[in-house]
Design an enzyme around this catalytic site. Structure first.
Site, PDB file in Angstrom:
ATOM      1  N   ASN A  35       4.810   5.899   5.781  1.00 53.00           N
ATOM      2  CA  ASN A  35       4.086   5.574   7.011  1.00 53.00           C
ATOM      3  C   ASN A  35       4.903   5.760   8.286  1.00 53.00           C
ATOM      4  O   ASN A  35       4.357   5.733   9.379  1.00 53.00           O
ATOM      5  CB  ASN A  35       3.558   4.132   6.948  1.00 53.00           C
ATOM      6  CG  ASN A  35       4.617   3.136   6.551  1.00 53.00           C
ATOM      7  OD1 ASN A  35       5.356   3.330   5.573  1.00 53.00           O
ATOM      8  ND2 ASN A  35       4.735   2.050   7.291  1.00 53.00           N
ATOM      9  N   SER A  39      -9.160   0.995   3.605  1.00 59.74           N
ATOM     10  CA  SER A  39     -10.232   1.828   4.153  1.00 59.74           C
ATOM     11  C   SER A  39     -10.000   2.214   5.630  1.00 59.74           C
ATOM     12  O   SER A  39     -10.348   3.313   6.058  1.00 59.74           O
ATOM     13  CB  SER A  39     -11.516   1.013   4.002  1.00 59.74           C
ATOM     14  OG  SER A  39     -12.633   1.658   4.462  1.00 59.74           O
ATOM     15  N   THR A  41     -16.485 -13.675  -3.227  1.00 67.49           N
ATOM     16  CA  THR A  41     -17.717 -12.890  -3.038  1.00 67.49           C
ATOM     17  C   THR A  41     -17.373 -11.505  -2.500  1.00 67.49           C
ATOM     18  O   THR A  41     -16.648 -11.392  -1.503  1.00 67.49           O
ATOM     19  CB  THR A  41     -18.667 -13.640  -2.075  1.00 67.49           C
ATOM     20  OG1 THR A  41     -18.924 -14.908  -2.658  1.00 67.49           O
ATOM     21  CG2 THR A  41     -19.963 -12.880  -1.847  1.00 67.49           C
ATOM     22  N   CYS A  80       3.431  -2.691  11.903  1.00 66.24           N
ATOM     23  CA  CYS A  80       3.755  -3.899  11.131  1.00 66.24           C
ATOM     24  C   CYS A  80       5.181  -4.346  11.375  1.00 66.24           C
ATOM     25  O   CYS A  80       5.471  -5.530  11.417  1.00 66.24           O
ATOM     26  CB  CYS A  80       3.610  -3.657   9.636  1.00 66.24           C
ATOM     27  SG  CYS A  80       2.105  -2.850   9.190  1.00 66.24           S
TER      28      CYS A  80
HETATM   29  N1  PMP Z   1       1.038   0.456   2.762  1.00 69.01           N
HETATM   30  C1  PMP Z   1       1.256   1.365   3.728  1.00 69.01           C
HETATM   31  C2  PMP Z   1       2.032   2.603   3.411  1.00 69.01           C
HETATM   32  C3  PMP Z   1       0.761   1.151   5.016  1.00 69.01           C
HETATM   33  O1  PMP Z   1       0.973   2.051   5.973  1.00 69.01           O
HETATM   34  C4  PMP Z   1       0.034  -0.046   5.276  1.00 69.01           C
HETATM   35  C5  PMP Z   1      -0.529  -0.316   6.657  1.00 69.01           C
HETATM   36  N2  PMP Z   1       0.418  -0.373   7.666  1.00 69.01           N
HETATM   37  C6  PMP Z   1      -0.163  -0.953   4.230  1.00 69.01           C
HETATM   38  C7  PMP Z   1       0.345  -0.667   2.988  1.00 69.01           C
HETATM   39  C8  PMP Z   1      -0.905  -2.235   4.432  1.00 69.01           C
HETATM   40  O2  PMP Z   1      -2.242  -2.010   4.748  1.00 69.01           O
HETATM   41  P1  PMP Z   1      -3.164  -3.250   5.218  1.00 69.01           P
HETATM   42  O3  PMP Z   1      -2.465  -3.842   6.400  1.00 69.01           O
HETATM   43  O4  PMP Z   1      -4.465  -2.615   5.570  1.00 69.01           O
HETATM   44  O5  PMP Z   1      -3.249  -4.185   4.068  1.00 69.01           O
END
Ligand code: PMP
Length: 375
Positions: free
Chosen positions: A149, A197, A234, A318
């Protein structure tokens, strides 16, 4: 506003939002209800599940709907490690993984698992020779993401699958969050894959774990026994149907979009290459371009671009609040100044050529504006 942060999240397709609204109106029932309407909702859920595994090229695998990749990664790691602990305690993990993989494993160290980190090559891919050396009969789980990422590097999933043929005990998981809808990848060799998604123009809060042998999974969320007792709660039917729709559109458009995006990536790289004190990371998927303004801080560049209406990230959305040096760029052996000055530009199939041209103009202006700090 020009949005160039598609690795963080994408704009939902309008068709996907329509699907979500329609399902909320016409099928708001609980998929676990046994009355006729509940059964109709359940049929729709099963149709979406089937469509997703078919689009991913793994029709015999089981799709377990989750709130996203974070939950899917937690689910597979906790449940497979818990079940396999009597067969071995070693886990192999690439240094490049998302915190939703690294964090769970770090926490599980205290439960007696040996976590071994697979080294990274300077091009941002895992060192396959190192995987070969780390493999032994104690390995019960190996996790390597499909596409990183931070730099977009494409990982050697097929080669790892080949290596693992002599180790049937080892479960191979890939976090495919940044690969799906971007590149065509063969997932038939992995035991499980996870994704969200919203990274392919679907909606936030929906994702899945797709597993070859769902019986090897056990729940981390206990409750009403939904999703074959693997993930209670759910089921978000409108989100799941919308995800199947987004995956279909993204898959249909993938190759044509990737060609166009490769052109955008090349154009931006060419413009940056001529500037002083710039370091470009090796390319992977064309959707992600990671570049450093050496001597500057990534946040300053992000803010300067933001002032010109262009939205990009420092390393990843993140990690940017955690204020530590980015682990992926560190693992690739980048110098501190390169890591600190790095920004991530990420395109999508909805990015327009004029927006790329405006980005280039803004990059030139920002480069000039912060010129005296650049080394
Ligand atoms: N894995 C990777 C490689 C990502 O880029 C991300 C999103 N930054 C995630 C996991 C986590 O995705 P989410 O925040 O939608 O759970």
């Amino acid at each position: 506003m020009i949005y160039m942060d598609n690795a963080a999240t994408t704009r939902p397709y309008s068709e996907v939002m329509k699907t979500f609204m329609n399902v909320n109106e016409a099928y708001y029932f609980n998929t676990a209800s046994i009355h006729q309407s509940g059964r109709k909702a359940s049929q729709l859920l099963e149709a979406s599940r089937k469509q997703i595994v078919e689009l991913l090229g793994v029709p015999d695998y089981r799709c377990i709907f989750t709130s996203g990749a974070t939950e899917a990664n937690n689910l597979v790691i906790q449940s497979v490690l818990g079940r396999k602990r009597t067969y071995g305690r070693t886990v192999l993990v690439s240094e490049l993984e998302h915190p939703s993989v690294l964090g769970v494993l770090e926490a599980m160290k205290n439960d007696g698992f040996r976590i071994k980190y697979i080294r990274t090559l300077p091009d941002g891919t895992v060192d396959i020779e190192h995987v070969r050396r780390l493999l032994d009969d104690d390995v019960i789980f190996i996790t390597v993401m499909a596409v990183n990422n931070i730099t977009g590097s494409i990982q050697p999933i097929a080669e790892i699958t080949e290596l693992l043929k002599g180790y049937p005990k080892a479960h191979f998981h890939t976090d495919a969050t940044q690969a799906i809808g971007k590149i065509d990848m063969d997932y038939t060799g992995v035991d499980s894959l996870s994704f969200s998604s919203h990274k392919f123009h679907g909606l936030k809060g929906t994702g899945a774990l797709v597993a070859k042998e769902p019986r090897t999974l056990s729940p981390i969320l206990h409750g009403g026994g939904h999703e074959n007792n693997i993930r209670s709660g759910t089921v978000n039917l409108p989100g799941a149907v919308a995800m199947a729709r987004a995956l279909r559109i993204a898959t249909e458009q993938r190759d044509a979009a990737a060609g166009r995006i490769a052109g955008f990536n090349h154009k931006v790289r060419m413009a940056l290459r001529d500037m002083r004190a710039i370091h470009l990371q090796p390319s992977g998927v064309p959707h992600i371009l990671n570049v450093s303004f050496i001597g500057a801080k990534g946040e300053v560049v992000v803010n300067a671009l933001g002032n010109r209406g262009i939205m990009v990230s420092t390393t990843s959305a993140c990690a940017s609040k955690l204020k530590k040096l980015n682990e992926t760029l560190l693992a690739m052996d980048n110098e501190r100044a390169v890591i600190e000055g790095s920004i991530r530009i990420s395109f999508s199939g909805l990015t327009k050529e004029e927006e790329v041209d405006e980005l280039i103009t803004a990059l030139r202006a920002v480069h000039e504006e912060i010129g005296e700090v650049l080394k």
